[in-house]
Design a protein around this motif. Structure first.
Motif, PDB file in Angstrom:
ATOM      1  N   GLY A 201       0.867  -1.234   0.016  1.00  0.00           N
ATOM      2  CA  GLY A 201       0.231   0.205   0.034  1.00  0.00           C
ATOM      3  C   GLY A 201       0.756   1.177  -0.078  1.00  0.00           C
ATOM      4  N   GLU A 202       2.440   1.181   0.606  1.00  0.00           N
ATOM      5  CA  GLU A 202       2.825   2.259   0.626  1.00  0.00           C
ATOM      6  C   GLU A 202       3.505   2.767  -0.927  1.00  0.00           C
ATOM      7  OE1 GLU A 202       2.898   4.218   3.127  1.00  0.00           O
ATOM      8  OE2 GLU A 202       2.441   2.669   4.652  1.00  0.00           O
ATOM      9  N   ASN A 203       3.741   1.636  -1.596  1.00  0.00           N
ATOM     10  CA  ASN A 203       4.321   1.558  -3.088  1.00  0.00           C
ATOM     11  C   ASN A 203       3.142   1.811  -3.842  1.00  0.00           C
ATOM     12  OD1 ASN A 203       6.476   1.538  -4.702  1.00  0.00           O
ATOM     13  ND2 ASN A 203       5.679  -0.458  -5.447  1.00  0.00           N
ATOM     14  N   LEU A 204       1.877   1.728  -3.439  1.00  0.00           N
ATOM     15  CA  LEU A 204       0.641   1.967  -4.615  1.00  0.00           C
ATOM     16  C   LEU A 204       0.433   3.556  -4.521  1.00  0.00           C
ATOM     17  CD1 LEU A 204      -1.843   0.687  -6.012  1.00  0.00           C
ATOM     18  CD2 LEU A 204      -2.778   1.328  -4.066  1.00  0.00           C
ATOM     19  N   ILE A 205       0.834   4.213  -3.274  1.00  0.00           N
ATOM     20  CA  ILE A 205       0.797   5.530  -3.409  1.00  0.00           C
ATOM     21  C   ILE A 205       2.205   6.297  -4.241  1.00  0.00           C
ATOM     22  CG2 ILE A 205       1.220   7.735  -1.902  1.00  0.00           C
ATOM     23  CD1 ILE A 205      -0.425   6.051   0.280  1.00  0.00           C
ATOM     24  N   LYS A 206       3.166   5.690  -3.993  1.00  0.00           N
ATOM     25  CA  LYS A 206       4.373   6.365  -4.648  1.00  0.00           C
ATOM     26  C   LYS A 206       4.549   5.879  -6.140  1.00  0.00           C
ATOM     27  CE  LYS A 206       7.073   6.124  -0.439  1.00  0.00           C
ATOM     28  NZ  LYS A 206       7.359   4.860   0.333  1.00  0.00           N
ATOM     29  N   ARG A 207       4.420   4.475  -6.384  1.00  0.00           N
ATOM     30  CA  ARG A 207       4.557   4.021  -7.992  1.00  0.00           C
ATOM     31  C   ARG A 207       3.635   3.059  -8.080  1.00  0.00           C
ATOM     32  NH1 ARG A 207      10.016   5.108  -9.325  1.00  0.00           N
ATOM     33  NH2 ARG A 207       9.974   3.138 -10.715  1.00  0.00           N
ATOM     34  N   PRO A 208       2.428   3.616  -8.240  1.00  0.00           N
ATOM     35  CA  PRO A 208       1.269   2.790  -8.451  1.00  0.00           C
ATOM     36  C   PRO A 208       1.319   1.690  -9.609  1.00  0.00           C
ATOM     37  CG  PRO A 208       0.650   4.749  -9.108  1.00  0.00           C
ATOM     38  CD  PRO A 208       1.958   4.931  -8.381  1.00  0.00           C
ATOM     39  N   TRP A 209       2.074   2.147 -10.585  1.00  0.00           N
ATOM     40  CA  TRP A 209       2.369   1.294 -11.801  1.00  0.00           C
ATOM     41  C   TRP A 209       2.793   0.025 -11.365  1.00  0.00           C
ATOM     42  CZ3 TRP A 209       3.811   6.291 -11.274  1.00  0.00           C
ATOM     43  CH2 TRP A 209       5.299   6.396 -10.762  1.00  0.00           C
ATOM     44  N   GLU A 210       3.758  -0.042 -10.504  1.00  0.00           N
ATOM     45  CA  GLU A 210       4.450  -1.285 -10.105  1.00  0.00           C
ATOM     46  C   GLU A 210       3.468  -2.382  -9.507  1.00  0.00           C
ATOM     47  OE1 GLU A 210       8.867   0.422  -9.509  1.00  0.00           O
ATOM     48  OE2 GLU A 210       7.879  -0.280  -7.463  1.00  0.00           O
ATOM     49  N   TYR A 231      -1.065  10.000 -13.002  1.00  0.00           N
ATOM     50  CA  TYR A 231      -0.526  11.372 -12.521  1.00  0.00           C
ATOM     51  C   TYR A 231      -0.759  11.800 -11.300  1.00  0.00           C
ATOM     52  CZ  TYR A 231      -5.403  13.134 -12.812  1.00  0.00           C
ATOM     53  OH  TYR A 231      -6.645  13.081 -12.575  1.00  0.00           O
ATOM     54  N   PHE A 232       0.157  12.595 -10.751  1.00  0.00           N
ATOM     55  CA  PHE A 232       0.031  13.257  -9.147  1.00  0.00           C
ATOM     56  C   PHE A 232      -0.527  14.420  -9.068  1.00  0.00           C
ATOM     57  CE2 PHE A 232       2.924   9.624  -9.207  1.00  0.00           C
ATOM     58  CZ  PHE A 232       2.699   8.892  -7.817  1.00  0.00           C
ATOM     59  N   ASN A 233      -1.751  14.452  -8.481  1.00  0.00           N
ATOM     60  CA  ASN A 233      -2.252  15.496  -8.335  1.00  0.00           C
ATOM     61  C   ASN A 233      -2.065  16.434  -7.085  1.00  0.00           C
ATOM     62  OD1 ASN A 233      -4.563  17.447  -7.989  1.00  0.00           O
ATOM     63  ND2 ASN A 233      -6.067  16.176  -8.804  1.00  0.00           N
ATOM     64  N   HIS A 234      -1.470  17.748  -6.912  1.00  0.00           N
ATOM     65  CA  HIS A 234      -1.187  18.203  -5.662  1.00  0.00           C
ATOM     66  C   HIS A 234      -2.267  18.637  -5.043  1.00  0.00           C
ATOM     67  CE1 HIS A 234      -1.304  21.833  -8.422  1.00  0.00           C
ATOM     68  NE2 HIS A 234      -1.630  22.281  -7.310  1.00  0.00           N
ATOM     69  N   TYR A 235      -3.422  18.864  -5.617  1.00  0.00           N
ATOM     70  CA  TYR A 235      -4.677  19.110  -4.749  1.00  0.00           C
ATOM     71  C   TYR A 235      -5.049  17.949  -3.911  1.00  0.00           C
ATOM     72  CZ  TYR A 235      -5.160  23.052  -7.973  1.00  0.00           C
ATOM     73  OH  TYR A 235      -4.919  24.356  -8.468  1.00  0.00           O
ATOM     74  N   LYS A 236      -4.577  16.737  -4.479  1.00  0.00           N
ATOM     75  CA  LYS A 236      -5.011  15.456  -3.750  1.00  0.00           C
ATOM     76  C   LYS A 236      -3.677  15.004  -2.738  1.00  0.00           C
ATOM     77  CE  LYS A 236      -7.628  12.653  -3.112  1.00  0.00           C
ATOM     78  NZ  LYS A 236      -8.728  12.579  -2.306  1.00  0.00           N
TER      79      LYS A 236
END
Ligand SMILES: Nc1ncnc2c1ncn2[C@@H]1O[C@H](COP(=O)(O)OS(=O)(=O)O)[C@@H](OP(=O)(O)O)[C@H]1O
Length: 295
Positions: A201-210, A231-236
């Motif tokens: 779950g930590e990697n799903l946030i950082k590198r979800p494609w892996e 894509y990473f959304n700074h609002y999120k």
């Protein structure tokens, strides 16, 4: 035609739908005459609560060969008495080559869910997915949800420790859930290792494609979801979102109840909790043969 069972597969199957059979609300035919119907899941995300189950389901259901129930169905823990037809009816329409999925994080810690699944799926090879994250962050996430709902002013430490001490209140469920090993042994009574896949779950946030690559492989899907789809959304708060090119939903980010702001936790508390989870983490690492960086 619009079918309102969650956004991800809404359009996917829409253009294939021609005819609605009013005698049986679960059957549609597409333009090639193939039956489009509700099917039982072939894969279930069984947990763990607050570890990224929603993000995982949203991302994997972007795959054209996956359809998912976007509601938590709670069949094996709460609604079992309603029977299999009820369960099937909670599922979206699918074609025979598609994998139906659902997620109910409560299954992982529920005493009878594993056994009940074996009763329900005795003749199909069910695949189980468990997403886990650093149990300290998981507990904080649970705490944030709890205080948001109850509008409580109690601090994280107020829950974690027995009053005026640094003794852990190990009866507090949000702490207990983080001992993933404890619950996993119960699932192993009924399921073999090759039926269960762990997601970091930590990697799903950082590198979800892996993580999505591993999940697609586990489900024997063609690899469709890739790095370019995120894509990473700074609002999120820098949580990943999925691009809409795979399927035509408007918003590939999660809702406002996901990715909440976490409070700062004292270093001393972290150290005590790290120690508390040490044995559970290392046992899980060994038995499940996973090597997540935080374990
Ligand atoms: N892409 C993306 N967007 C938003 N949030 C994300 C994402 N990936 C993982 N997460 C983390 O998922 C946490 C919520 O986990 P769950 O979906 O399992 O929660 S629940 O059990 O269904 O309530 C949620 O917890 P909080 O940060 O406490 O809100 C997030 O940290």
């Amino acid at each position: 035609m619009c079918i309102s069972y969650g956004d991800n597969y809404l359009f996917k199957n829409d253009n294939k739908t021609l005819q609605y059979d009013y005698n049986n609300n679960s059957i549609f035919k597409n333009n090639t005459g193939e039956i489009n119907q509700r099917r039982l899941p072939k894969a279930i995300i069984i947990g763990v609560k607050k570890c990224g189950t929603r993000a995982l389901l949203k991302f994997i259901s972007a795959h054209p060969d996956v359809v998912a129930s976007m509601n938590e169905v709670h069949f094996f823990d709460q609604n079992y008495y309603r029977g299999l037809d009820w369960y099937r009816n909670q599922m979206p329409l699918s074609l025979s080559n598609q994998i139906t999925m659902e997620k109910t994080p409560q299954y992982y810690i529920h005493n009878r869910s594993a056994y009940r699944m074996t009763q329900t799926f005795s003749n199909i090879k069910l695949k189980l997915i468990v997403i886990i994250r650093d149990p300290i962050i998981r507990a904080i996430s649970d705490y944030v949800q709890l205080t948001t709902k109850r509008k409580s002013n109690l601090t994280f430490e107020d829950y974690v420790f027995i009053k005026n001490s640094t003794i852990i209140n190990d009866k507090w469920i949000p702490l207990k859930i983080g001992c993933y090993y404890h619950y996993f042994t119960k699932w192993l009574k009924y399921y073999s290792f090759n039926q269960i896949h762990f997601v970091d779950g930590e990697n799903l946030i950082k590198r979800p494609w892996e993580e999505l690559l591993y999940v697609q492989k586990f489900l024997n899907l063609t690899i469709q979801i890739q790095q370019k789809h995120f894509y990473f959304n700074h609002y999120k708060r820098s949580f990943p979102c999925i691009r809409n090119q795979l399927y035509q939903t408007k918003n590939g980010c999660l809702g406002s109840s996901k990715g909440r702001k976490h409070p700062d936790i004292k270093q001393e508390t972290r150290t005590i909790l790290k120690n508390y989870y040490k044995t559970c983490n290392s046992r899980l690492k060994q038995i499940a043969q996973i090597n997540f960086s935080w374990l």
